[in-house]
Motif scaffolding. Structure first.
Motif, short mmCIF file in Angstrom:
data_model
loop_
_atom_site.label_atom_id
_atom_site.label_comp_id
_atom_site.label_asym_id
_atom_site.label_seq_id
_atom_site.Cartn_x
_atom_site.Cartn_y
_atom_site.Cartn_z
N ASN A 2 0.82 -1.22 0.00
CA ASN A 2 0.00 0.00 0.00
C ASN A 2 0.85 1.27 0.00
O ASN A 2 0.60 2.21 0.76
CB ASN A 2 -0.94 0.00 1.22
CG ASN A 2 -2.07 1.00 1.07
OD1 ASN A 2 -2.43 1.38 -0.03
ND2 ASN A 2 -2.63 1.43 2.19
N GLY A 3 1.87 1.28 -0.87
CA GLY A 3 2.68 2.48 -1.04
C GLY A 3 3.80 2.65 -0.04
O GLY A 3 4.58 3.61 -0.14
N ARG A 4 3.93 1.74 0.92
CA ARG A 4 4.99 1.88 1.92
C ARG A 4 6.33 1.44 1.35
O ARG A 4 6.40 0.66 0.41
CB ARG A 4 4.66 1.04 3.16
CG ARG A 4 3.45 1.54 3.94
CD ARG A 4 3.11 0.59 5.06
NE ARG A 4 2.64 -0.70 4.56
CZ ARG A 4 2.55 -1.80 5.31
NH1 ARG A 4 2.93 -1.77 6.58
NH2 ARG A 4 2.09 -2.92 4.78
N SER A 5 7.40 1.95 1.93
CA SER A 5 8.75 1.56 1.50
C SER A 5 9.10 0.20 2.08
O SER A 5 8.49 -0.27 3.05
CB SER A 5 9.77 2.60 1.98
OG SER A 5 9.90 2.54 3.40
N ARG A 6 10.14 -0.41 1.52
CA ARG A 6 10.62 -1.67 2.08
C ARG A 6 11.18 -1.49 3.48
O ARG A 6 11.13 -2.41 4.30
CB ARG A 6 11.66 -2.29 1.15
CG ARG A 6 11.05 -3.01 -0.05
CD ARG A 6 12.12 -3.47 -0.99
NE ARG A 6 11.60 -4.40 -1.99
CZ ARG A 6 12.20 -4.62 -3.15
NH1 ARG A 6 13.32 -3.98 -3.45
NH2 ARG A 6 11.70 -5.49 -4.00
N ALA A 7 11.71 -0.31 3.76
CA ALA A 7 12.20 -0.05 5.12
C ALA A 7 11.05 -0.10 6.12
O ALA A 7 11.20 -0.61 7.24
CB ALA A 7 12.90 1.31 5.18
N GLU A 8 9.89 0.44 5.74
CA GLU A 8 8.72 0.36 6.61
C GLU A 8 8.23 -1.08 6.76
O GLU A 8 7.82 -1.48 7.86
CB GLU A 8 7.60 1.24 6.06
CG GLU A 8 7.89 2.73 6.12
CD GLU A 8 6.84 3.55 5.39
OE1 GLU A 8 6.09 4.27 6.07
OE2 GLU A 8 6.77 3.47 4.15
N ILE A 9 8.30 -1.85 5.69
CA ILE A 9 7.90 -3.25 5.77
C ILE A 9 8.88 -4.04 6.65
O ILE A 9 8.48 -4.96 7.37
CB ILE A 9 7.82 -3.88 4.36
CG1 ILE A 9 6.83 -3.10 3.49
CG2 ILE A 9 7.42 -5.34 4.46
CD1 ILE A 9 5.43 -2.99 4.07
N LYS A 10 10.16 -3.67 6.60
CA LYS A 10 11.15 -4.30 7.50
C LYS A 10 10.72 -4.14 8.95
O LYS A 10 10.72 -5.11 9.72
CB LYS A 10 12.53 -3.67 7.28
CG LYS A 10 13.59 -4.15 8.27
CD LYS A 10 14.83 -3.28 8.23
CE LYS A 10 14.66 -1.97 8.96
NZ LYS A 10 14.54 -2.13 10.44
N ASP A 11 10.33 -2.93 9.31
CA ASP A 11 9.88 -2.69 10.69
C ASP A 11 8.64 -3.52 11.01
O ASP A 11 8.51 -4.06 12.12
CB ASP A 11 9.58 -1.20 10.90
CG ASP A 11 10.83 -0.32 10.87
OD1 ASP A 11 11.94 -0.89 10.95
OD2 ASP A 11 10.69 0.90 10.76
#
Length: 227
Positions: free
Chosen positions: A157-166
């Motif tokens: 949903n538009g989030r970065s992979r860094a946000e998905i990492k968290d």
């Protein structure tokens, strides 16, 4: 149960063989898709479902015929969003084995090779620092240790992979680490395959695959009036 838990990995080879460096065609007209009863892998229904859900052996062998049967025995489908809902209804009726194979058709978070155009857009492949990709690869290994037979699926949903990492670290109950390889994979306890926690995670992944499919409609040129 062991025989299918270890059957998920080979789907990666199938996915890579299906990926193309050229831009995929768009969705066929809805009427063509819902009128297709051939079950053919190159037919409009199979092509539509593969674009929305990612191609996989179980999509062609089980979802396509299941959706054909559903269409023949359910109220008329008048939008692609309704076709996705019908597909999810079929998927929810499957065994855990088939569901796990189905979600494995999606690429792992952080993969950069063999992605479909839509998956690459969703994961923002070109905007990810290398250290985040390395960390995501380790988190995928940790997740697959904790949930044998499953791969991590989330609606980006538009989030970065860094946000998905968290998000992955939170789901695994880990602190947001700076070292890529912590904790060791063998330090993670596996939940029981088929147990309540495992089934809950599988069900969440299926629903997120549905959210991903619906989010793809705009990218595929289906406006809100058609969706």
């Amino acid at each position: 149960m062991r025989s299918w838990v270890h059957s998920v990995k080979p789907l990666g080879d199938f996915k890579a063989s299906q990926a193309s460096s050229s831009e995929e065609p768009g969705l066929p007209p809805l009427l063509e898709a819902i009128s297709d009863t051939s079950g053919d892998q190159e037919g409009p229904l199979a092509r539509a479902l593969a674009l929305l859900f990612e191609p996989s052996p179980v999509l062609y062998s089980t979802l396509v015929p299941g959706v054909i049967s559903h269409i023949q025995n359910a109220p008329p489908i008048i939008s692609y969003r309704a076709l996705i809902d019908a597909s999810l209804s079929v998927i929810r009726s499957w065994s855990d084995d088939l569901k796990a194979q189905f979600i494995a058709g999606h690429p792992r978070i952080g993969e950069i090779k063999g992605l479909s155009r839509l998956s690459a857009q969703e994961q923002a492949a070109k905007a990810t620092p290398s250290e985040v990709l390395v960390r995501l690869a380790h988190l995928n290994s940790l997740y697959e240790r904790k949930y044998p037979g499953l791969v991590y699926i989330t609606f980006v949903n538009g989030r970065s992979r860094a946000e998905i990492k968290d998000e992955m670290e939170d789901r695994l109950g880990l602190e947001h680490a700076t070292k890529a390889d912590e904790p060791p994979v063998d330090s993670i306890a596996s939940v029981q395959v088929g147990g309540e926690e495992w089934k809950s995670e599988l069900a969440r992944a299926v629903e997120d695959v549905g959210k991903i499919a619906k989010s793809r409609l705009q990218s595929l040129g289906v406006d809100s009036s058609e969706a």
